[in-house]
Design an enzyme around this catalytic site. Sequence first.
Site, PDB file in Angstrom:
ATOM      1  N   TYR A  33       0.833  -1.210   0.000  1.00  0.00           N
ATOM      2  CA  TYR A  33       0.000   0.000   0.000  1.00  0.00           C
ATOM      3  C   TYR A  33       0.867   1.261   0.000  1.00  0.00           C
ATOM      4  O   TYR A  33       0.791   2.080   0.909  1.00  0.00           O
ATOM      5  CB  TYR A  33      -0.964  -0.014   1.193  1.00  0.00           C
ATOM      6  CG  TYR A  33      -2.114  -0.960   0.953  1.00  0.00           C
ATOM      7  CD1 TYR A  33      -3.250  -0.529   0.270  1.00  0.00           C
ATOM      8  CD2 TYR A  33      -2.064  -2.285   1.357  1.00  0.00           C
ATOM      9  CE1 TYR A  33      -4.305  -1.388   0.009  1.00  0.00           C
ATOM     10  CE2 TYR A  33      -3.112  -3.158   1.105  1.00  0.00           C
ATOM     11  CZ  TYR A  33      -4.228  -2.707   0.437  1.00  0.00           C
ATOM     12  OH  TYR A  33      -5.261  -3.558   0.181  1.00  0.00           O
ATOM     13  N   TYR A 161     -11.655  -7.384   6.862  1.00  0.00           N
ATOM     14  CA  TYR A 161     -10.546  -7.439   5.895  1.00  0.00           C
ATOM     15  C   TYR A 161     -10.282  -8.908   5.569  1.00  0.00           C
ATOM     16  O   TYR A 161     -10.074  -9.720   6.467  1.00  0.00           O
ATOM     17  CB  TYR A 161      -9.267  -6.790   6.445  1.00  0.00           C
ATOM     18  CG  TYR A 161      -8.124  -6.925   5.464  1.00  0.00           C
ATOM     19  CD1 TYR A 161      -8.045  -6.096   4.342  1.00  0.00           C
ATOM     20  CD2 TYR A 161      -7.155  -7.914   5.618  1.00  0.00           C
ATOM     21  CE1 TYR A 161      -7.027  -6.249   3.410  1.00  0.00           C
ATOM     22  CE2 TYR A 161      -6.140  -8.072   4.688  1.00  0.00           C
ATOM     23  CZ  TYR A 161      -6.084  -7.236   3.591  1.00  0.00           C
ATOM     24  OH  TYR A 161      -5.080  -7.397   2.658  1.00  0.00           O
ATOM     25  N   ASP A 262     -12.569 -16.614   8.761  1.00  0.00           N
ATOM     26  CA  ASP A 262     -11.229 -16.234   8.327  1.00  0.00           C
ATOM     27  C   ASP A 262     -10.369 -16.058   9.581  1.00  0.00           C
ATOM     28  O   ASP A 262     -10.431 -15.031  10.246  1.00  0.00           O
ATOM     29  CB  ASP A 262     -11.325 -14.941   7.506  1.00  0.00           C
ATOM     30  CG  ASP A 262      -9.966 -14.423   7.063  1.00  0.00           C
ATOM     31  OD1 ASP A 262      -8.940 -14.914   7.584  1.00  0.00           O
ATOM     32  OD2 ASP A 262      -9.936 -13.509   6.223  1.00  0.00           O
ATOM     33  N   LYS A 291      -0.878 -16.506   7.701  1.00  0.00           N
ATOM     34  CA  LYS A 291      -0.013 -15.658   8.531  1.00  0.00           C
ATOM     35  C   LYS A 291       0.897 -16.457   9.468  1.00  0.00           C
ATOM     36  O   LYS A 291       1.906 -16.965   9.024  1.00  0.00           O
ATOM     37  CB  LYS A 291      -0.871 -14.628   9.263  1.00  0.00           C
ATOM     38  CG  LYS A 291      -1.361 -13.544   8.286  1.00  0.00           C
ATOM     39  CD  LYS A 291      -1.687 -12.233   8.950  1.00  0.00           C
ATOM     40  CE  LYS A 291      -1.770 -11.111   7.939  1.00  0.00           C
ATOM     41  NZ  LYS A 291      -3.122 -10.758   7.531  1.00  0.00           N
TER      42      LYS A 291
END
Length: 443
Positions: A33, A161, A262, A291
């Site tokens: 980003y 997200y 998630d 992750k």
Amino acid sequence: MSATDKSQHRTISVNPDPDKLLASDKKHIWHPYSAIASDIPVYPVESARGVRIKLADGRELIDGMSSWWCAIHGYNHPVMNTALAKQLDSMSHVMFGGLTHEPAIELAEKLVEITPEPLQSVFFADSGSVSVEVAMKMAIQYWNAKNRPNRQRFLTIRHGYHGDTFGAMSVTDPVNGMHSLFADTLAQQYFVDAPACRFGEACNADDIAPLQQQLETNKDHIAAVILEPIVQGAGGMRFYSADYLRRVSELCSEHDVLLILDEIATGFGRSGKLFACEHADIAPDIMCVGKSLTGGYMTLAATLTTEEVSQTISKGDPGVFMHGPTFMANPLACTAANASIKLLLESPWQQNIANIEQGLIKGLAPCSQLHSVKDVRVLGAIGVVELHQPVDMKTIQPMFVEAGVWVRPFGRLVYLMPPFIINEAELGTLTAAVCQVLQSLKH
Ligand SMILES: *Cc1c(COP(=O)(O)O)cnc(C)c1O
């Protein structure tokens, strides 16, 4: 650029002058980003060990981020290193089409064992976003196999997200996820407001009503509800009621809609439970992990589902699940995951996280006195200071580095999620740095 220009640039790699390296980074590389040629600093890292990141200029920073939820055992862990070196000696990769290997089988068995009981089938993906795409495709293929081909859309809550690929983006918060920019390309999904009931609070009828209504109205088009359980991560670092999650699960069963959880950020202990859905004592139909799955060593994610879903897909048309990444179940990544899970489960992780939780509560408490601060909240090994105004990265990032810590805020959020191996003094340094930097900003 001419050939001579290019050959001149090649000298950079022969002579790694730090200024030239940074100039090259700025000229050619996108960071997450970010803009090319941005004036927000990036810091060259020489090495990382334990909870310390060593910069090229010799400074050492205490890590408050676990490299975005991942490095739960810290960096350069000898047990992880040994496991990976051994695997490297036998093979780093083979294709997964038509071949299989022990690291993948061992990992699948372990994931099935430690996740909620109904989850029995495992799909290995190469990143969190891909595992979310896979979860969404599983849900659609499931309903297609059940002769419900109209169930192709998803219901979720705002501030979520789920990743940066198109399917994952479509269920990410429409504002944070810049849906307007991709409006004609993104799938249209159903959104309801995130619940106001916080973690530890009960959920009342008003909290659940919007989701209930959407399910009642649109269930014939909804393949699954998709949520981050308990902790909404990059969409706002919000901790919501376990009661709410339990109600969502019940409503999904009532309306015969699948539930995708998630757990990419929350999995492997971060929220105080091994998986955050355990706070609500529920099991999803499909779960994504990623992750910290590999302890931050390699990119790897997995989508787990029930035999009901996997068998239905396998018996339906076209008889296979339509996904298969090139680097699926990479043996090095699976080995890292096996070593990381073993390290975690053999450690006193509940106690470590409880200690971190106490340290975060105590250490971040002074922040709540600051005028710039809207809210301070802690759950497990996650500490969040929410501000009234977004931070200016160009100003605040060097202040944290000066203070000897690695903290990477975003928007109005300054947050800590340190490696689980951090000790009391190191955690004290982190929280004191957050308080001191925020105080000296003087909004
Ligand atoms: C980070 C994250 C993802 C995306 O994972 P990547 O590996 O970055 O693609 C998806 N969902 C959640 C909850 C995440 O925190």
